[in-house]
Design a protein around this motif. Structure first.
Motif, mmCIF file in Angstrom:
data_model
loop_
_atom_site.group_PDB
_atom_site.id
_atom_site.type_symbol
_atom_site.label_atom_id
_atom_site.label_comp_id
_atom_site.label_asym_id
_atom_site.label_seq_id
_atom_site.Cartn_x
_atom_site.Cartn_y
_atom_site.Cartn_z
ATOM 1 N N HIS A 123 29.582 72.560 -41.286
ATOM 2 C CA HIS A 123 30.918 72.222 -40.803
ATOM 3 C C HIS A 123 31.487 70.894 -41.281
ATOM 4 N N SER A 124 30.669 69.951 -41.724
ATOM 5 C CA SER A 124 31.166 68.574 -41.838
ATOM 6 C C SER A 124 31.900 68.240 -43.130
ATOM 7 N N ARG A 125 31.553 68.912 -44.208
ATOM 8 C CA ARG A 125 32.043 68.520 -45.540
ATOM 9 C C ARG A 125 31.680 67.069 -45.842
ATOM 10 N N ALA A 126 30.508 66.667 -45.356
ATOM 11 C CA ALA A 126 30.049 65.286 -45.525
ATOM 12 C C ALA A 126 29.541 65.046 -46.937
ATOM 13 N N ARG A 127 29.566 63.773 -47.319
ATOM 14 C CA ARG A 127 28.948 63.356 -48.585
ATOM 15 C C ARG A 127 27.575 62.746 -48.345
ATOM 16 N N ASP A 143 29.200 61.430 -42.618
ATOM 17 C CA ASP A 143 30.497 60.819 -42.928
ATOM 18 C C ASP A 143 31.566 61.879 -43.180
ATOM 19 N N GLY A 144 31.389 63.040 -42.578
ATOM 20 C CA GLY A 144 32.302 64.147 -42.822
ATOM 21 C C GLY A 144 33.523 64.140 -41.925
ATOM 22 N N GLN A 145 34.065 65.331 -41.705
ATOM 23 C CA GLN A 145 35.332 65.477 -40.990
ATOM 24 C C GLN A 145 35.164 65.716 -39.508
ATOM 25 N N GLY A 146 33.950 65.941 -39.040
ATOM 26 C CA GLY A 146 33.774 66.251 -37.631
ATOM 27 C C GLY A 146 34.352 67.620 -37.325
ATOM 28 N N SER A 147 34.475 67.932 -36.062
ATOM 29 C CA SER A 147 34.997 69.241 -35.666
ATOM 30 C C SER A 147 35.632 69.158 -34.301
ATOM 31 N N ALA A 148 36.763 69.838 -34.159
ATOM 32 C CA ALA A 148 37.424 69.906 -32.855
ATOM 33 C C ALA A 148 37.019 71.163 -32.104
ATOM 34 N N PRO A 176 34.726 55.062 -39.378
ATOM 35 C CA PRO A 176 36.081 55.558 -39.625
ATOM 36 C C PRO A 176 36.141 57.080 -39.793
ATOM 37 N N ALA A 177 35.002 57.702 -40.086
ATOM 38 C CA ALA A 177 34.989 59.155 -40.238
ATOM 39 C C ALA A 177 33.570 59.645 -40.017
ATOM 40 N N GLY A 178 33.470 60.860 -39.532
ATOM 41 C CA GLY A 178 32.150 61.456 -39.391
ATOM 42 C C GLY A 178 31.851 61.893 -37.972
ATOM 43 N N TRP A 179 30.581 62.252 -37.788
ATOM 44 C CA TRP A 179 30.121 62.821 -36.524
ATOM 45 C C TRP A 179 28.740 62.287 -36.225
ATOM 46 N N ARG A 180 28.456 62.103 -34.956
ATOM 47 C CA ARG A 180 27.156 61.596 -34.526
ATOM 48 C C ARG A 180 26.598 62.513 -33.443
ATOM 49 N N LEU A 181 25.363 62.920 -33.642
ATOM 50 C CA LEU A 181 24.620 63.667 -32.635
ATOM 51 C C LEU A 181 23.399 62.842 -32.274
ATOM 52 N N ARG A 182 23.246 62.563 -30.990
ATOM 53 C CA ARG A 182 22.087 61.794 -30.518
ATOM 54 C C ARG A 182 21.431 62.559 -29.387
ATOM 55 N N VAL A 183 20.126 62.772 -29.510
ATOM 56 C CA VAL A 183 19.333 63.384 -28.448
ATOM 57 C C VAL A 183 18.355 62.319 -27.976
#
Length: 198
Positions: A123-127, A143-148, A176-183
């Protein structure tokens, strides 16, 4: 896609090898019992008894195989993730050592890495993607686009696993961009030395 296809082929092959013989034998013995039923009920019962034993054995083998597929460790998921990210063209910064994590939490953190990296790739289209591991948490940042989109079954299942360990899941966009998952799980307090006698 190639890794997923290879896994699908492996599972199909294993299940074929595991069940092919058992199901063929069960079919033959059930047919024999049906034919013997009117003329030799005792022999038919013997055949059905063998079918029951074969079914129990096959069920045990399937359960063992499925639990084997679900075996997850932090080290194996990091290694698999490194390869998947590379194959997807995403720069990976993943730890190679996992000893910092309590063995009791290695499976949970392995599930977190599996789910997090799967979502990065899908989903992210991250680099780039970074995984950080400590004694009480694992974090996947891209550092991708995240998701809504609403959380899927994978993230819901991860929340359930974390809650069972007394922990939780934090997920959301980063700047400034991206997504974070923390468990995370509760940090283990160090044992204090026993008081010295006088």
């Amino acid at each position: 896609r190639l890794a997923a296809e290879n896994e699908r082929i492996r599972i199909a092959r294993d299940l074929h090898d595991l069940l092919g013989h058992s199901l063929t034998t069960i079919t033959v013995k059930a047919g024999l019992a049906r034919r013997l039923g009117p003329s030799d009920p005792a022999a038919a019962v013997d055949q059905i008894t063998e079918v029951e034993e074969l079914c129990r054995r096959a069920l045990t083998e399937v359960r063992a195989a499925v639990s084997g597929y679900r075996e997850v460790s932090l080290a194996s998921e990091l290694a698999r993730g490194q390869e998947l990210l590379r194959a997807s063209g995403i720069t990976a910064d993943l730890p190679t050592a996992t000893e910092v994590t309590d063995p009791a939490h290695q499976e949970l953190f392995g599930w977190a890495v599996r789910e997090g990296l799967t979502n990065v790739i899908r989903h992210s289209r991250a680099r780039s993607c970074t995984v950080r591991v400590s004694d009480s948490d694992v974090e996947i940042i891209d550092d991708g686009q995240g998701s809504a989109a609403a959380p899927g079954n994978g993230l819901s299942g991860l929340r359930e696993r974390a809650a069972a360990a007394g922990g939780g899941v934090d997920a959301g966009p980063v700047q400034p961009a991206g997504w974070r998952l923390r468990v995370w799980v509760p940090a283990v307090k160090p044992l204090l030395p026993a008081p010295q006698g006088r």
